[in-house]
Scaffold this motif. Structure first.
Motif, PDB file in Angstrom:
ATOM      1  N   THR A 170     -11.125   2.183  12.542  1.00  0.00           N
ATOM      2  CA  THR A 170     -10.287   3.328  12.172  1.00  0.00           C
ATOM      3  C   THR A 170     -10.379   4.404  13.249  1.00  0.00           C
ATOM      4  OG1 THR A 170      -9.805   4.901  10.383  1.00  0.00           O
ATOM      5  CG2 THR A 170     -12.126   4.469  10.822  1.00  0.00           C
TER       6      THR A 170
ATOM      7  N   GLU B  94       1.174   6.644   2.789  1.00  0.00           N
ATOM      8  CA  GLU B  94       0.241   7.390   3.652  1.00  0.00           C
ATOM      9  C   GLU B  94      -0.897   6.520   4.193  1.00  0.00           C
ATOM     10  OE1 GLU B  94      -1.371   7.776  -0.544  1.00  0.00           O
ATOM     11  OE2 GLU B  94       0.602   7.875   0.387  1.00  0.00           O
ATOM     12  N   VAL B  95      -1.001   5.296   3.666  1.00  0.00           N
ATOM     13  CA  VAL B  95      -2.050   4.373   4.126  1.00  0.00           C
ATOM     14  C   VAL B  95      -1.541   3.601   5.339  1.00  0.00           C
ATOM     15  CG1 VAL B  95      -3.409   2.340   3.522  1.00  0.00           C
ATOM     16  CG2 VAL B  95      -3.060   4.146   1.826  1.00  0.00           C
ATOM     17  N   HIS B  96      -2.136   3.869   6.489  1.00  0.00           N
ATOM     18  CA  HIS B  96      -1.768   3.136   7.705  1.00  0.00           C
ATOM     19  C   HIS B  96      -2.847   2.091   7.979  1.00  0.00           C
ATOM     20  CE1 HIS B  96       0.514   6.890   9.405  1.00  0.00           C
ATOM     21  NE2 HIS B  96       0.951   6.500   8.217  1.00  0.00           N
ATOM     22  N   VAL B  97      -2.430   0.841   8.148  1.00  0.00           N
ATOM     23  CA  VAL B  97      -3.426  -0.203   8.433  1.00  0.00           C
ATOM     24  C   VAL B  97      -2.742  -1.372   9.125  1.00  0.00           C
ATOM     25  CG1 VAL B  97      -3.147  -1.285   6.150  1.00  0.00           C
ATOM     26  CG2 VAL B  97      -5.278  -1.625   7.412  1.00  0.00           C
TER      27      VAL B  97
ATOM     28  N   ALA C 114      -8.387   3.098   0.416  1.00  0.00           N
ATOM     29  CA  ALA C 114      -7.541   2.189  -0.371  1.00  0.00           C
ATOM     30  C   ALA C 114      -8.186   0.810  -0.501  1.00  0.00           C
ATOM     31  CB  ALA C 114      -6.164   2.074   0.270  1.00  0.00           C
TER      32      ALA C 114
ATOM     33  N   ASP D 230      -7.308   6.867   5.117  1.00  0.00           N
ATOM     34  CA  ASP D 230      -6.714   6.523   3.815  1.00  0.00           C
ATOM     35  C   ASP D 230      -6.787   5.018   3.556  1.00  0.00           C
ATOM     36  OD1 ASP D 230      -5.978   9.107   3.005  1.00  0.00           O
ATOM     37  OD2 ASP D 230      -4.154   9.058   4.199  1.00  0.00           O
ATOM     38  N   ALA D 231      -6.688   4.247   4.632  1.00  0.00           N
ATOM     39  CA  ALA D 231      -6.769   2.785   4.485  1.00  0.00           C
ATOM     40  C   ALA D 231      -8.169   2.351   4.068  1.00  0.00           C
ATOM     41  CB  ALA D 231      -6.380   2.101   5.801  1.00  0.00           C
TER      42      ALA D 231
ATOM     43  N   LEU E 166       0.832  -1.209   0.000  1.00  0.00           N
ATOM     44  CA  LEU E 166       0.000   0.000   0.000  1.00  0.00           C
ATOM     45  C   LEU E 166       0.867   1.259   0.000  1.00  0.00           C
ATOM     46  CD1 LEU E 166      -2.483  -1.293   2.684  1.00  0.00           C
ATOM     47  CD2 LEU E 166      -3.037  -0.943   0.271  1.00  0.00           C
TER      48      LEU E 166
ATOM     49  N   THR F  17      -4.946   2.482  12.161  1.00  0.00           N
ATOM     50  CA  THR F  17      -5.530   2.407  10.817  1.00  0.00           C
ATOM     51  C   THR F  17      -6.227   3.732  10.530  1.00  0.00           C
ATOM     52  OG1 THR F  17      -5.799   0.007  10.975  1.00  0.00           O
ATOM     53  CG2 THR F  17      -7.177   1.151   9.371  1.00  0.00           C
TER      54      THR F  17
END
Length: 304
Positions: free
Chosen positions: A149, A130-133, A170, A166-167, A127, A163
């Protein structure tokens, strides 16, 4: 080639990554802990020891063996915590999605490279930065993907917020045919009983139509009520604040009928058995001190 397929939380488990407590390193300093529960145990002198956690994880491995599940383990990194395999990646349908997790934990994904090497490279997804998950926040459930989230402007201040929004976006782009349903979770860096570290710390679907829930883990009451309506009040086991703290919602399904649970979860295990589930009880109370339990330490790769 390793065939991947996960479409929900409970279908018959065929292959799984189980973390390891071997060589998990010394007790951390309080200021280095990633969650308030671990910190609490460090300060109290009750942080779990490797010699107590290894047998707990092996008890789970033995249950998997009993049910003919193919088990992969991480390569051992000296003095490094590799218990929580769920955090580092997750599978939805035939896609293996690498998590963007806390930078200090990057080496954990390297330790399962021998598993990733068996997967079709086209199905391994990295990913954007910038996508935190983390996998504990992501639950495929048929036509839905449930995602925990936190969207507050103070997100960066919470080490417990794993999370981001952005996640959610995505995942919806990756799986346009599914409905990604997000839930705002209650976060605390200091009070473990008020902190839902991941979605699976306050919610988990079980069987085909039931769920374990903890209302206070959700920041928005309407989102909690959506889940109550979705599963039906009569199908929900509502856990208390203390039960959430002890990780009662973080059990793990081998199939719609068989669940691995912690042996001390008396109220939950009694309810599960009354509902017709086979409950494989294991000791996991030491691992629970790190704010993670059975779902956190497993990463399903294939469910029937």
């Amino acid at each position: 080639m390793l065939e991947l397929y996960v479409n929900d939380e409970t279908a018959q488990l065929k292959a799984v990554v189980l973390g390891t407590a071997e060589s998990c390193g010394p007790t951390p300093k309080a200021e280095d802990c990633y969650d308030p529960k671990s910190k609490q145990h460090v300060l109290a002198g009750t942080y779990p020891l490797e010699k107590d956690m290894v047998p707990e994880m092996e008890a789970v491995a033995a249950v998997f063996e009993k049910y003919d599940v193919q088990v992969f383990r991480p390569k051992i990194i000296q003095d490094y915590n590799q218990i929580f395999a769920r955090d580092i990646a997750f599978v939805i349908e035939d896609k293996f999605i690498k998590s963007n997790i806390l930078p200090d934990r990057d080496r954990e994904i390297e330790a399962i490279q021998h598993v990733i090497d068996q997967i079709n490279p086209e199905n391994v997804i990295t990913l954007p930065e910038e996508v935190h998950v983390e996998g504990g926040d992501v639950m495929p459930w048929g036509d839905y993907i449930f995602v925990g989230t936190y969207s507050g402007e103070d997100y960066p201040e919470y080490i417990t917020a794993r999370t981001n929004v952005d996640a959610v976006i995505a995942l919806q782009e990756l799986f346009p045919n599914k409905t990604v349903k997000s839930f705002e979770l209650r976060k605390s860096n200091t009070e473990p009983k008020d902190n839902a570290l991941h979605l699976d710390c306050c919610f988990q679907p079980i069987g085909t139509d039931k769920a374990i829930l903890h209302k206070n883990g959700f920041l928005v009451e309407d989102e909690y009520e959506w889940l109550v309506n979705f599963f039906g009040k009569e199908n929900i086991f509502e856990i208390t604040k203390d039960e959430m703290y002890n990780m009662n919602s973080n059990i793990f399904s081998i199939s719609p009928e068989v669940i691995i649970s912690e042996q001390n979860f008396t109220r939950l295990n009694t309810w599960l058995e009354e509902k017709g589930f086979t409950v494989e009880k294991v000791p996991y109370a030491e691992i629970a001190k790190q704010e993670g339990l059975l779902r956190c330490s497993t990463m399903p790769l294939r469910r029937a």
